[in-house]
Motif scaffolding. Structure first.
Motif, PDB file in Angstrom:
ATOM      1  N   PRO A  50       0.865  -1.352  -0.014  1.00 11.86           N
ATOM      2  CA  PRO A  50       0.056   0.102   0.067  1.00 11.86           C
ATOM      3  C   PRO A  50       0.800   1.237  -0.018  1.00 11.86           C
ATOM      4  CG  PRO A  50      -0.985  -1.746   1.514  1.00 11.86           C
ATOM      5  CD  PRO A  50       0.467  -2.153   1.194  1.00 11.86           C
ATOM      6  N   TYR A  51       2.065   1.265   0.417  1.00  9.74           N
ATOM      7  CA  TYR A  51       2.870   2.421   0.421  1.00  9.74           C
ATOM      8  C   TYR A  51       3.815   2.659  -0.521  1.00  9.74           C
ATOM      9  CZ  TYR A  51       1.598   2.523   5.342  1.00  9.74           C
ATOM     10  OH  TYR A  51       1.223   2.360   6.584  1.00  9.74           O
ATOM     11  N   LEU A  52       4.307   1.652  -1.477  1.00  8.92           N
ATOM     12  CA  LEU A  52       5.063   1.659  -2.463  1.00  8.92           C
ATOM     13  C   LEU A  52       4.222   1.557  -3.733  1.00  8.92           C
ATOM     14  CD1 LEU A  52       8.181  -0.125  -1.178  1.00  8.92           C
ATOM     15  CD2 LEU A  52       7.623   2.164  -0.998  1.00  8.92           C
ATOM     16  N   ASP A  53       5.040   1.724  -5.017  1.00  8.25           N
ATOM     17  CA  ASP A  53       4.398   1.645  -6.386  1.00  8.25           C
ATOM     18  C   ASP A  53       4.770   0.611  -7.153  1.00  8.25           C
ATOM     19  OD1 ASP A  53       3.515   4.659  -6.462  1.00  8.25           O
ATOM     20  OD2 ASP A  53       5.549   4.782  -5.844  1.00  8.25           O
ATOM     21  N   GLY A  54       5.779  -0.254  -6.619  1.00 10.30           N
ATOM     22  CA  GLY A  54       6.118  -1.281  -7.243  1.00 10.30           C
ATOM     23  C   GLY A  54       7.454  -2.068  -6.824  1.00 10.30           C
ATOM     24  N   SER A  55       8.014  -2.811  -7.691  1.00 10.72           N
ATOM     25  CA  SER A  55       9.272  -3.398  -7.395  1.00 10.72           C
ATOM     26  C   SER A  55      10.284  -3.166  -8.430  1.00 10.72           C
ATOM     27  CB  SER A  55       9.093  -4.813  -7.244  1.00 10.72           C
ATOM     28  OG  SER A  55       8.411  -5.744  -8.130  1.00 10.72           O
ATOM     29  N   THR A  56      11.652  -3.546  -8.158  1.00  6.60           N
ATOM     30  CA  THR A  56      12.484  -3.545  -9.126  1.00  6.60           C
ATOM     31  C   THR A  56      13.412  -4.658  -8.688  1.00  6.60           C
ATOM     32  OG1 THR A  56      14.192  -2.386 -10.368  1.00  6.60           O
ATOM     33  CG2 THR A  56      14.098  -2.011  -7.947  1.00  6.60           C
ATOM     34  N   SER A  57      14.142  -4.982  -9.874  1.00 10.29           N
ATOM     35  CA  SER A  57      14.751  -6.692  -9.982  1.00 10.29           C
ATOM     36  C   SER A  57      16.308  -6.461 -10.246  1.00 10.29           C
ATOM     37  CB  SER A  57      14.085  -7.600 -10.560  1.00 10.29           C
ATOM     38  OG  SER A  57      13.990  -6.890 -11.970  1.00 10.29           O
ATOM     39  N   SER A  58      17.000  -7.652 -10.112  1.00  9.33           N
ATOM     40  CA  SER A  58      18.393  -7.421 -10.620  1.00  9.33           C
ATOM     41  C   SER A  58      18.517  -8.789 -11.653  1.00  9.33           C
ATOM     42  CB  SER A  58      19.435  -7.473  -9.723  1.00  9.33           C
ATOM     43  OG  SER A  58      19.402  -6.304  -9.165  1.00  9.33           O
ATOM     44  N   GLY A  59      17.505  -9.586 -11.611  1.00  2.74           N
ATOM     45  CA  GLY A  59      17.589 -10.909 -12.459  1.00  2.74           C
ATOM     46  C   GLY A  59      15.993 -11.440 -12.640  1.00  2.74           C
ATOM     47  N   PRO A  60      15.971 -12.196 -13.686  1.00  2.00           N
ATOM     48  CA  PRO A  60      14.520 -12.720 -14.151  1.00  2.00           C
ATOM     49  C   PRO A  60      13.658 -13.266 -13.130  1.00  2.00           C
ATOM     50  CG  PRO A  60      16.374 -14.277 -14.826  1.00  2.00           C
ATOM     51  CD  PRO A  60      16.981 -12.953 -14.498  1.00  2.00           C
ATOM     52  N   PHE A  61      14.193 -13.869 -12.020  1.00  2.00           N
ATOM     53  CA  PHE A  61      13.320 -14.731 -11.194  1.00  2.00           C
ATOM     54  C   PHE A  61      12.749 -13.419 -10.165  1.00  2.00           C
ATOM     55  CE2 PHE A  61      15.251 -19.082 -11.000  1.00  2.00           C
ATOM     56  CZ  PHE A  61      15.030 -19.418 -12.039  1.00  2.00           C
ATOM     57  N   GLU A  62      13.499 -12.567  -9.930  1.00  2.00           N
ATOM     58  CA  GLU A  62      13.054 -11.334  -9.187  1.00  2.00           C
ATOM     59  C   GLU A  62      11.943 -10.571  -9.768  1.00  2.00           C
ATOM     60  OE1 GLU A  62      16.783 -10.361  -6.369  1.00  2.00           O
ATOM     61  OE2 GLU A  62      16.279  -8.885  -7.958  1.00  2.00           O
ATOM     62  N   VAL A  63      12.240 -10.600 -11.205  1.00  3.05           N
ATOM     63  CA  VAL A  63      11.111  -9.907 -11.919  1.00  3.05           C
ATOM     64  C   VAL A  63       9.651 -10.606 -11.792  1.00  3.05           C
ATOM     65  CG1 VAL A  63      10.159  -9.156 -14.386  1.00  3.05           C
ATOM     66  CG2 VAL A  63      12.629  -8.858 -13.662  1.00  3.05           C
ATOM     67  N   LYS A  64       9.767 -11.979 -12.045  1.00  2.00           N
ATOM     68  CA  LYS A  64       8.651 -12.869 -12.007  1.00  2.00           C
ATOM     69  C   LYS A  64       8.080 -12.769 -10.573  1.00  2.00           C
ATOM     70  CE  LYS A  64       9.581 -16.509 -15.132  1.00  2.00           C
ATOM     71  NZ  LYS A  64       9.691 -18.111 -15.472  1.00  2.00           N
ATOM     72  N   LEU A  65       8.978 -12.507  -9.463  1.00  2.00           N
ATOM     73  CA  LEU A  65       8.519 -12.641  -8.108  1.00  2.00           C
ATOM     74  C   LEU A  65       7.837 -11.152  -7.765  1.00  2.00           C
ATOM     75  CD1 LEU A  65       8.320 -14.153  -5.262  1.00  2.00           C
ATOM     76  CD2 LEU A  65      10.267 -12.696  -4.856  1.00  2.00           C
ATOM     77  N   GLY A  66       8.267 -10.266  -8.496  1.00  2.00           N
ATOM     78  CA  GLY A  66       7.447  -8.924  -8.216  1.00  2.00           C
ATOM     79  C   GLY A  66       6.309  -8.739  -9.029  1.00  2.00           C
ATOM     80  N   TYR A  67       6.207  -9.248 -10.092  1.00  2.00           N
ATOM     81  CA  TYR A  67       5.041  -9.329 -10.883  1.00  2.00           C
ATOM     82  C   TYR A  67       3.966 -10.114 -10.423  1.00  2.00           C
ATOM     83  CZ  TYR A  67       1.903 -10.312 -14.777  1.00  2.00           C
ATOM     84  OH  TYR A  67       0.921 -10.621 -15.738  1.00  2.00           O
ATOM     85  N   GLU A  68       4.243 -11.202  -9.581  1.00  2.00           N
ATOM     86  CA  GLU A  68       3.335 -12.310  -9.226  1.00  2.00           C
ATOM     87  C   GLU A  68       2.802 -11.807  -7.827  1.00  2.00           C
ATOM     88  OE1 GLU A  68       5.096 -15.947  -9.322  1.00  2.00           O
ATOM     89  OE2 GLU A  68       4.745 -16.317 -11.238  1.00  2.00           O
ATOM     90  N   THR A  69       3.648 -11.168  -6.854  1.00  2.00           N
ATOM     91  CA  THR A  69       3.408 -11.016  -5.531  1.00  2.00           C
ATOM     92  C   THR A  69       3.377  -9.766  -5.000  1.00  2.00           C
ATOM     93  OG1 THR A  69       5.704 -11.081  -4.915  1.00  2.00           O
ATOM     94  CG2 THR A  69       4.463 -13.333  -5.122  1.00  2.00           C
ATOM     95  N   PHE A  70       3.811  -8.618  -5.948  1.00  2.00           N
ATOM     96  CA  PHE A  70       4.007  -7.450  -5.582  1.00  2.00           C
ATOM     97  C   PHE A  70       2.792  -6.477  -6.580  1.00  2.00           C
ATOM     98  CE2 PHE A  70       4.953  -3.206  -4.018  1.00  2.00           C
ATOM     99  CZ  PHE A  70       5.931  -3.344  -2.736  1.00  2.00           C
ATOM    100  N   GLY A  71       2.850  -6.453  -7.518  1.00  2.00           N
ATOM    101  CA  GLY A  71       2.102  -5.713  -8.630  1.00  2.00           C
ATOM    102  C   GLY A  71       2.576  -4.514  -8.643  1.00  2.00           C
ATOM    103  N   GLY A  72       1.791  -3.491  -8.952  1.00  2.00           N
ATOM    104  CA  GLY A  72       2.096  -2.079  -9.371  1.00  2.00           C
ATOM    105  C   GLY A  72       3.351  -2.034 -10.563  1.00  2.00           C
ATOM    106  N   GLU A  73       4.117  -1.255 -10.401  1.00  2.00           N
ATOM    107  CA  GLU A  73       5.173  -1.344 -11.579  1.00  2.00           C
ATOM    108  C   GLU A  73       6.093  -2.446 -11.495  1.00  2.00           C
ATOM    109  OE1 GLU A  73       6.884   2.435 -12.996  1.00  2.00           O
ATOM    110  OE2 GLU A  73       5.197   3.518 -12.194  1.00  2.00           O
TER     111      GLU A  73
ATOM    112  N   ASP B 186       7.087  -9.991 -21.442  1.00  2.00           N
ATOM    113  CA  ASP B 186       5.692  -9.697 -21.201  1.00  2.00           C
ATOM    114  C   ASP B 186       5.035  -9.080 -20.011  1.00  2.00           C
ATOM    115  OD1 ASP B 186       5.258  -9.913 -23.996  1.00  2.00           O
ATOM    116  OD2 ASP B 186       5.518 -12.337 -23.734  1.00  2.00           O
ATOM    117  N   ILE B 187       5.866  -9.220 -18.843  1.00  2.00           N
ATOM    118  CA  ILE B 187       5.393  -9.119 -17.486  1.00  2.00           C
ATOM    119  C   ILE B 187       6.049  -7.958 -16.913  1.00  2.00           C
ATOM    120  CG2 ILE B 187       4.763 -11.647 -17.155  1.00  2.00           C
ATOM    121  CD1 ILE B 187       7.458 -11.843 -15.503  1.00  2.00           C
ATOM    122  N   CYS B 188       6.826  -6.994 -17.482  1.00  2.00           N
ATOM    123  CA  CYS B 188       7.423  -6.009 -16.776  1.00  2.00           C
ATOM    124  C   CYS B 188       7.025  -4.798 -17.373  1.00  2.00           C
ATOM    125  CB  CYS B 188       9.139  -5.958 -16.778  1.00  2.00           C
ATOM    126  SG  CYS B 188       9.880  -5.876 -18.328  1.00  2.00           S
ATOM    127  N   ASP B 189       7.262  -3.729 -16.870  1.00  2.00           N
ATOM    128  CA  ASP B 189       6.612  -2.521 -17.272  1.00  2.00           C
ATOM    129  C   ASP B 189       8.058  -1.380 -18.267  1.00  2.00           C
ATOM    130  OD1 ASP B 189       3.629  -2.214 -16.430  1.00  2.00           O
ATOM    131  OD2 ASP B 189       4.950  -2.722 -14.774  1.00  2.00           O
TER     132      ASP B 189
END
Length: 377
Positions: A54-77, A95-98
């Motif tokens: 509720p406080y942040l706008d999304g997630s950022t990653s340093s590798g493909p597994f983190e991208v997937k985790l952010g997309y699946e569990t955090f949402g936002g950008e 297809d899953i990152c902004d």
């Protein structure tokens, strides 16, 4: 679930302390207009993302597994960055990152055709200035591979990208030092930035540190954004989870060889790796710098120099006594490993209601399956 009955070692995340940091993040957003994306390389314990989202706008990653985790569990950008993508990596997350941020002009040229029209494209730049306490973590160190140096940039590239990322801070608690870096970047890259939609200033800005002047930071970020007509991003990691989590361990033996060592059922090599890498001693909740009883807090690994710290206590330590190793969230749980086949710490969250929630626990089957799943027949 009763806290003093939990088996050590375990991590305990405190929801109340986490919210204190998040409220500071909320204030920074309000006074600056900056967007904040959680750096999963620092903290990926998605069982508490319900508190953070509720406080942040999304997630950022340093590798493909983190991208997937952010997309699946955090949402936002969902921002994707890597120091070195493979083509498979790019196709896996396109297809899953902004936003997809490339580390070099050559990687951008190689993979632009895969992501163009799907994501907002960015490039990491290296301005040659930074704030980092140790050379190991300094992105502007000599021969750095991180980002494109100013004298290597093809100026026409700014006509075909949407944004850039600078990641030049590591645990920067000095607001004036950060403002100086902002000014240096503006002076060095200003005409290029004016062509862009967004700029990420990366992570390492410790705006939740006690006494940090968030309003001063906010004013500087707002001014930078207006000057160049860009949406600014920060990528906090430690700033969000600092001082929220203890690693709880038990003294299993006390030995003496000129100094007394309390051996605990944990290890920096396996459970708190940055203590070892950066040679920064841990802090123990039960310790007292004025105490009369001094101990090395040693691990139970076989690595001779594996110790958490040296600390003084009011009373002698005893076998079976629990100790709380403080501030053990950032770059800690993400680096857990099975060195020596040690038991992996369980992970809990103490909710504001006082309820203890189990997020994960690990056993022998996890250890075994991390090494092999199939035998050669």
């Amino acid at each position: 679930m009763i806290k003093n009955e939990l088996k050590t070692p375990y991590f305990m995340i405190n929801e109340g302390k986490l919210i204190e940091n998040l409220e500071k993040a909320k204030h920074l957003k309000e006074v600056s207009g900056v967007k904040l994306v959680l750096a999963l390389k620092c903290f990926s314990t998605w069982g508490v993302f319900d508190i953070i989202k509720p406080y942040l706008d999304g997630s950022t990653s340093s590798g493909p597994f983190e991208v997937k985790l952010g997309y699946e569990t955090f949402g936002g950008e969902t921002h994707a960055y890597s120091v070195g993508y493979s083509e498979d990596d790019v196709r896996e997350v396109a297809d899953i990152c902004d936003k997809m941020i490339f580390n070099s002009q050559s990687q951008l040229a190689a993979y632009r055709h895969i992501v163009e029209g799907k994501v907002s494209i960015g490039l990491r730049l290296n301005p040659g200035v930074s704030y980092a306490g140790q050379d190991l973590a300094n992105p502007a160190r000599p021969y750095s591979r991180l980002g494109v140096q100013a004298d290597h940039i093809d100026p026409t590239i700014f006509d075909s990208i949407d944004g850039v990322m600078f990641h030049i801070n590591c645990e920067n608690k000095d607001v004036d030092a950060f403002i100086g870096l902002l000014d240096a970047i503006s002076q060095q890259f200003g005409p290029h930035l004016d062509k862009l939609d967004w700029v990420s200033m990366g992570g390492g800005v410790f705006f939740t540190w006690p006494g940090y002047d968030i309003d001063k930071l906010g004013a500087a970020l707002s001014a930078f954004s207006k000057k160049h007509g860009v949406q600014l991003y920060l990528e906090p990691g430690e700033a969000i989870i600092t001082k929220t989590t203890d690693l709880v361990v038990t003294v299993v033996d006390i030995v003496e060889n000129e100094k007394k060592t309390a051996i605990v059922n944990s290890a920096t090599e396996a459970h708190r790796l940055d203590t070892l890498i950066y040679d920064e001693p841990a802090s123990i909740l039960e310790a007292n710098s004025e105490g009369d009883h001094e101990y090395v807090i040693g691990s139970c690994s076989c690595l001779a120099g594996d110790q958490f710290c040296e600390a003084k206590f009011d009373e002698p330590l005893e076998v079976g006594q629990q100790l709380h190793i403080m501030d053990s969230a950032g770059y800690t749980m993400v680096k857990l490993n099975w060195f020596n086949g040690l038991k992996m710490p369980s992970i809990y969250c103490e909710r504001s209601s006082g309820q203890i929630e189990k997020l994960n626990e690990f056993g022998y089957d996890d250890f075994k399956s991390s090494l092999s799943r199939w035998s050669i027949s």
